[in-house]
Design a protein around this motif. Sequence first.
Motif, PDB file in Angstrom:
ATOM      1  N   GLU A 186       0.642  -1.278   0.181  1.00 40.95           N
ATOM      2  CA  GLU A 186      -0.411   0.105  -0.216  1.00 40.95           C
ATOM      3  C   GLU A 186       0.889   1.087  -0.210  1.00 40.95           C
ATOM      4  O   GLU A 186       0.742   2.337  -0.412  1.00 40.95           O
ATOM      5  CB  GLU A 186      -0.784   0.412   1.299  1.00 40.95           C
ATOM      6  CG  GLU A 186      -2.038  -1.201   1.187  1.00 40.95           C
ATOM      7  CD  GLU A 186      -2.699  -1.386   2.285  1.00 40.95           C
ATOM      8  OE1 GLU A 186      -2.374  -0.462   3.232  1.00 40.95           O
ATOM      9  OE2 GLU A 186      -4.053  -1.408   2.795  1.00 40.95           O
ATOM     10  N   TRP A 221      -0.430   4.506   3.799  1.00 41.27           N
ATOM     11  CA  TRP A 221      -2.112   5.639   3.391  1.00 41.27           C
ATOM     12  C   TRP A 221      -2.506   6.234   4.133  1.00 41.27           C
ATOM     13  O   TRP A 221      -3.207   7.622   3.748  1.00 41.27           O
ATOM     14  CB  TRP A 221      -3.110   4.366   3.098  1.00 41.27           C
ATOM     15  CG  TRP A 221      -3.095   3.287   2.149  1.00 41.27           C
ATOM     16  CD1 TRP A 221      -2.153   2.189   1.992  1.00 41.27           C
ATOM     17  CD2 TRP A 221      -3.952   3.725   1.663  1.00 41.27           C
ATOM     18  NE1 TRP A 221      -2.704   1.701   0.363  1.00 41.27           N
ATOM     19  CE2 TRP A 221      -3.866   2.555   0.211  1.00 41.27           C
ATOM     20  CE3 TRP A 221      -4.846   5.003   0.835  1.00 41.27           C
ATOM     21  CZ2 TRP A 221      -4.283   2.964  -0.840  1.00 41.27           C
ATOM     22  CZ3 TRP A 221      -6.177   4.698  -0.088  1.00 41.27           C
ATOM     23  CH2 TRP A 221      -5.245   3.374  -1.029  1.00 41.27           C
ATOM     24  N   ALA A 269      -7.732   2.790   7.854  1.00 41.41           N
ATOM     25  CA  ALA A 269      -6.944   2.608   6.466  1.00 41.41           C
ATOM     26  C   ALA A 269      -8.216   0.863   5.563  1.00 41.41           C
ATOM     27  O   ALA A 269      -8.202   0.895   4.890  1.00 41.41           O
ATOM     28  CB  ALA A 269      -5.083   2.146   5.775  1.00 41.41           C
ATOM     29  N   LYS A 301     -10.080   1.781   3.730  1.00 40.35           N
ATOM     30  CA  LYS A 301     -10.492   2.198   2.136  1.00 40.35           C
ATOM     31  C   LYS A 301     -11.759   1.693   1.153  1.00 40.35           C
ATOM     32  O   LYS A 301     -11.812  -0.014   1.464  1.00 40.35           O
ATOM     33  CB  LYS A 301      -9.440   2.371   2.524  1.00 40.35           C
ATOM     34  CG  LYS A 301      -8.543   3.427   2.725  1.00 40.35           C
ATOM     35  CD  LYS A 301      -8.432   4.840   1.607  1.00 40.35           C
ATOM     36  CE  LYS A 301      -7.470   5.854   2.758  1.00 40.35           C
ATOM     37  NZ  LYS A 301      -7.945   7.099   1.933  1.00 40.35           N
ATOM     38  N   ARG A 338      -4.712  -2.129  -2.985  1.00 38.09           N
ATOM     39  CA  ARG A 338      -4.428  -0.652  -3.134  1.00 38.09           C
ATOM     40  C   ARG A 338      -2.749  -0.112  -2.884  1.00 38.09           C
ATOM     41  O   ARG A 338      -1.571  -0.552  -2.607  1.00 38.09           O
ATOM     42  CB  ARG A 338      -4.720  -0.854  -1.889  1.00 38.09           C
ATOM     43  CG  ARG A 338      -6.143  -0.632  -1.589  1.00 38.09           C
ATOM     44  CD  ARG A 338      -7.089  -0.288  -0.173  1.00 38.09           C
ATOM     45  NE  ARG A 338      -6.279  -1.226   0.809  1.00 38.09           N
ATOM     46  CZ  ARG A 338      -6.675  -1.074   2.375  1.00 38.09           C
ATOM     47  NH1 ARG A 338      -7.659  -0.288   1.826  1.00 38.09           N
ATOM     48  NH2 ARG A 338      -6.191  -1.498   3.001  1.00 38.09           N
ATOM     49  N   ASN A 393      -0.487   3.490  -3.128  1.00 36.60           N
ATOM     50  CA  ASN A 393      -0.758   4.702  -2.933  1.00 36.60           C
ATOM     51  C   ASN A 393      -0.013   5.434  -3.366  1.00 36.60           C
ATOM     52  O   ASN A 393       1.952   5.839  -2.837  1.00 36.60           O
ATOM     53  CB  ASN A 393       0.060   4.841  -1.587  1.00 36.60           C
ATOM     54  CG  ASN A 393       0.022   6.826  -0.879  1.00 36.60           C
ATOM     55  OD1 ASN A 393      -0.954   7.438  -1.769  1.00 36.60           O
ATOM     56  ND2 ASN A 393       0.617   6.694   0.321  1.00 36.60           N
ATOM     57  N   SER A 396      -3.779   7.202  -2.028  1.00 39.09           N
ATOM     58  CA  SER A 396      -4.345   7.181  -0.138  1.00 39.09           C
ATOM     59  C   SER A 396      -5.569   8.716  -0.442  1.00 39.09           C
ATOM     60  O   SER A 396      -6.728   8.347   0.994  1.00 39.09           O
ATOM     61  CB  SER A 396      -2.943   7.148   0.246  1.00 39.09           C
ATOM     62  OG  SER A 396      -2.656   8.305   0.913  1.00 39.09           O
TER      63      SER A 396
END
Length: 362
Positions: free
Chosen positions: A287, A309, A313, A316, A329, A331, A353
Amino acid sequence: MSEFPTRPVAQLVGSNGPIHALTYSSPPSTYILTGSSDRSIRLYNPTSTTPSPLPNSPPTGRLIQTYTGAHTYEVLSLSVSSLNDRFASSGGDRTVFLWDVTTALPLRRLGSASTAHSHTGRVNAVLFSGHDDSLVISGGHDTTVRIWDVKSNSNKPVQVLSDAKDAITSLAVPQNGNPEVITGSVDGRVRSYDIRMGRCTTDVIGTPVTSLSLSKDGKTVLVGGLDSKMRLFDRRDGTCLKTYEHPGWKNTELRVQSCLGGKERYVVVGDELTSEAAGVTGTTSQEEGKIWAWDLLTGKLVATVPVPWGGDASNKKVTIGRDGKEKARKNVVSCIAWKEGGFGNQFCVGGTSGVVNVYGEL
């Protein structure tokens, strides 16, 4: 600043989507403006913080104002006037707005519904320029740069620069007051316009240009491109003074911004987070994006800083790919700003993010 700052000292939360634009207010650069995909602009005080309710997270900066109701697509660029009373914004809706900071209302829209006098594609960059910030300069996907006189009641640009053969991605103007506009384009050219003399100087970079950062004296310019390299050029003769690259840092697809920081000691850039870069030592999670910093003079990589993030998180949104599986995910750290035009003791980064991480001193 003896060492490159690696620990976030504050987080700016509240966006409902990726952050595309970041800028500090004009010196003393107390505030930070953000623009995001949720069509909103937010004003923060990063030094006025409250403890985060999450463990091992930096404190949260104060959200002062949210500016909404003007842009109908994502906000892509922001610029603050030297008196901090106005700011300009541009976005995916092909528009440029001039805002009053205190009333949170747009003062005017630059351009009109007529495509003859407005951008016909997304506007990637906007800047104040001229005496007393009398001009706003915008560059967009329609390959044009438009110069607007904000003291005039006319809704037409006073000048249109149309030399580029592809989208304008970035703009820069010297801080020394010279009547120049520097543009970066996907056609792989950096063009410097002497507005007073009506002259254009073109430097061929050879790869799509994604960002421009001028030194304070205006003699050199940092150029980011889609060949996973950043280059420092002497603007007088076009000589490439230094190239900044690393096997783990890849930038081949997205517009990732770079800047000069630490009193022009560092070259700093975000992270596209390609599969090659994700495996570099120091990335603790899939992430996390990264900040990369090189020494300006030696070209040596001095720091790689993971960017988490932030926020909660776990809340999300989950994205499902075409194969029906949850997509990882990432960032992507796409925008970056350094306090006081690179000479302050703080910088901030934003990306997919939706959280802005602030590094340095509060």
